[in-house]
Design a protein around this motif. Structure first.
Motif, short mmCIF file in Angstrom:
data_model
loop_
_atom_site.label_atom_id
_atom_site.label_comp_id
_atom_site.label_asym_id
_atom_site.label_seq_id
_atom_site.Cartn_x
_atom_site.Cartn_y
_atom_site.Cartn_z
N ASP A 136 10.92 3.75 -9.03
CA ASP A 136 10.55 3.19 -7.69
C ASP A 136 9.35 3.41 -7.18
O ASP A 136 9.14 3.34 -6.03
CB ASP A 136 11.82 4.53 -6.88
N ARG A 137 8.40 3.69 -8.20
CA ARG A 137 6.99 4.14 -7.52
C ARG A 137 6.14 3.23 -8.25
O ARG A 137 5.13 3.03 -7.80
CB ARG A 137 6.80 5.78 -7.85
N PHE A 138 6.62 2.46 -9.15
CA PHE A 138 5.72 1.56 -9.95
C PHE A 138 6.11 0.18 -9.68
O PHE A 138 7.20 -0.10 -9.51
CB PHE A 138 5.68 1.97 -11.38
N SER A 139 5.15 -0.64 -9.28
CA SER A 139 5.28 -1.96 -8.87
C SER A 139 4.20 -2.78 -9.62
O SER A 139 3.25 -2.73 -9.68
CB SER A 139 5.09 -2.21 -7.54
N SER B 158 -8.71 -2.01 -15.59
CA SER B 158 -9.44 -1.22 -14.69
C SER B 158 -8.79 -0.51 -13.55
O SER B 158 -7.75 -0.87 -13.19
CB SER B 158 -10.77 -2.13 -13.98
N GLY B 159 -9.49 0.40 -13.06
CA GLY B 159 -8.90 0.86 -11.61
C GLY B 159 -8.37 2.19 -11.76
O GLY B 159 -7.96 2.74 -10.82
N SER C 116 -2.04 7.01 -3.69
CA SER C 116 -1.27 5.57 -4.54
C SER C 116 -2.70 5.25 -5.22
O SER C 116 -3.96 5.20 -4.83
CB SER C 116 -0.85 4.53 -3.43
N LEU C 117 -2.39 4.15 -6.35
CA LEU C 117 -3.59 3.65 -6.90
C LEU C 117 -3.04 2.26 -7.57
O LEU C 117 -1.87 2.06 -7.66
CB LEU C 117 -3.79 4.47 -8.16
N ILE D 135 0.92 1.99 -8.20
CA ILE D 135 1.74 3.22 -8.35
C ILE D 135 1.51 3.98 -7.18
O ILE D 135 0.42 4.55 -6.80
CB ILE D 135 0.95 4.36 -9.70
N ASN D 136 2.45 4.43 -6.68
CA ASN D 136 2.58 5.09 -5.33
C ASN D 136 3.18 6.64 -5.53
O ASN D 136 4.02 6.92 -6.51
CB ASN D 136 3.70 4.40 -4.51
#
Length: 120
Positions: free
Chosen positions: A65-68, A6-7, A16-17, A82-83
């Protein structure tokens, strides 16, 4: 093992999400969990995974660098943050789980996917 992602949603570039994946079944601590994404007409793409020891492996070089990724074993939940979203991040995002000793694709459990659409 059942996974519920979800999300997702429609978001603007640069924001960001955080995607959430709730896992039901055996304890998540015994699995490597990860995220994949897919756009129409293309193969499903490995984004990132994390094993029970917390080791992280990135799949999308341009986005690492943007995904965590993170996991909460107590809640049997994994997250993908995700930034600085870009339009090329638009895809259906799938969460997945597998026994750590197996390769992705073999004995893999998939969630149903959540659509992320990034507008420019």
């Amino acid at each position: 093992v059942q996974l519920q992602a979800s999300g997702g949603g429609l978001v603007q570039a640069g924001t960001s999400l955080r995607l959430t994946c709730e896992v039901s079944g055996p304890s998540l601590s015994r699995f490597t969990v990860g995220w994949f994404r897919q756009v129409p007409g293309k193969e499903r793409e490995f984004v990132v995974d994390i094993n029970g020891s917390g080791d992280i492996r990135n799949g999308v070089d341009s986005a690492k660098d943007r995904f965590s990724i993170s996991r909460d074993n107590a809640k049997n939940t994994i997250y993908l943050e995700i930034n600085t979203l870009k339009p090329e991040d638009t895809a259906v995002y799938y969460c997945a789980a597998k026994p750590t000793i197996m390769q992705w694709g073999r004995s893999t459990f998939w969630g149903q996917g959540t659509q992320v659409t990034v507008s420019s």
